[in-house]
Design an enzyme around this catalytic site. Structure first.
Site, short mmCIF file in Angstrom:
data_model
loop_
_atom_site.label_atom_id
_atom_site.label_comp_id
_atom_site.label_asym_id
_atom_site.label_seq_id
_atom_site.Cartn_x
_atom_site.Cartn_y
_atom_site.Cartn_z
N LYS A 53 9.68 9.21 39.71
CA LYS A 53 8.00 9.29 40.08
C LYS A 53 8.10 9.37 41.72
CE LYS A 53 6.18 7.27 35.92
NZ LYS A 53 5.34 6.22 35.24
N SER A 69 6.43 3.43 40.08
CA SER A 69 6.38 2.36 39.20
C SER A 69 6.35 2.77 37.71
CB SER A 69 5.43 1.53 39.33
OG SER A 69 5.41 0.30 38.93
N ASP A 70 6.88 2.23 36.88
CA ASP A 70 6.98 2.48 35.41
C ASP A 70 7.11 1.26 34.43
OD1 ASP A 70 6.84 4.80 33.59
OD2 ASP A 70 8.65 3.58 32.76
N GLN A 71 6.53 1.22 33.69
CA GLN A 71 6.36 -0.09 32.72
C GLN A 71 6.47 0.28 31.14
OE1 GLN A 71 2.53 -2.37 31.78
NE2 GLN A 71 3.52 -4.01 33.29
N GLY A 106 9.45 -1.31 36.41
CA GLY A 106 10.56 -0.66 37.21
C GLY A 106 9.82 -0.23 38.54
#
Length: 202
Positions: A53, A69-71, A106
């Site tokens: 991203k 960001s990733d979740q 992340g």
């Protein structure tokens, strides 16, 4: 400001969190495939996607520090994605009732000029109350958390689903761990507090 900030997210919640730094920033919506690879662990997945991203910004910007960001939610060692509809949200919350769920976020900061990136993974544990079917259905109707990992919005009514929260940064549960972010930005030479001298407080 020496380093323009760019948030690689269309999430209003992440944008609201980043506004706490009182620094100007741009946003864009990264178009990446969020599917997990074969044999990819939850930690590997959020690390890879946060980096993807952030790096997608190179198509839109020429300089700046990009925040990706990733979740994911992890329950019984299984990755649980966004529910997308009420049926799946009810199913997820029913599974979580009376149990603990780990959320992994992340976080990547990518320097468009140098090509350098720094990435970390922030864990956060949520213990859910024992919930009735009626409570779960009422919550889903009220908040429609269908685009949220874990099927809830902790910044809203979702807080009533929980018995206990355990972790270093509650902001990570909303999708942007600000404590870690401030540390990563400082490693690139952007100290959030020092930068306030050029930014009027709102």
């Amino acid at each position: 400001m020496k380093y323009p900030l760019i948030l690689a997210s269309s999430s209003l919640f992440r944008q609201s969190l980043l506004q706490k730094f009182n620094l100007p920033f741009d946003t864009f919506s990264p178009n990446v495939d969020e599917s997990a690879l074969n044999n990819e662990t939850p930690a590997q997945l959020v690390k890879r996607l946060s980096e993807l991203k952030a790096r997608a910004a190179s198509k839109h910007f020429s300089k700046g520090l990009v925040i990706g960001s990733d979740q994911v939610a992890v329950f019984n060692e299984q990755i649980l994605g966004k529910p997308h509809n009420k049926h799946n949200a009810v199913k997820q919350l029913s599974l979580f009732s009376g149990h603990s769920v780990t959320f992994l976020t992340g976080l990547c900061v990518y320097d468009l000029t140098s090509g350098e990136s720094k990435t970390c993974i922030e864990p956060f544990n949520v213990t859910f109350k024992t919930l009735t079917d009626a409570q779960i259905s009422a919550y889903c109707d009220a908040e429609q958390p269908y685009n949220c990992a874990g099927s809830f919005k902790s910044e809203g009514l979702g807080i009533c689903l929980f018995e206990k929260l355990t972790g270093d940064d509650p902001n990570s549960l909303i999708g942007l761990p600000l404590i870690k972010l401030s540390q990563l930005l400082a490693e690139f030479g952007l100290d959030v507090l020092s930068a306030q001298s050029n930014t009027p407080l709102s």
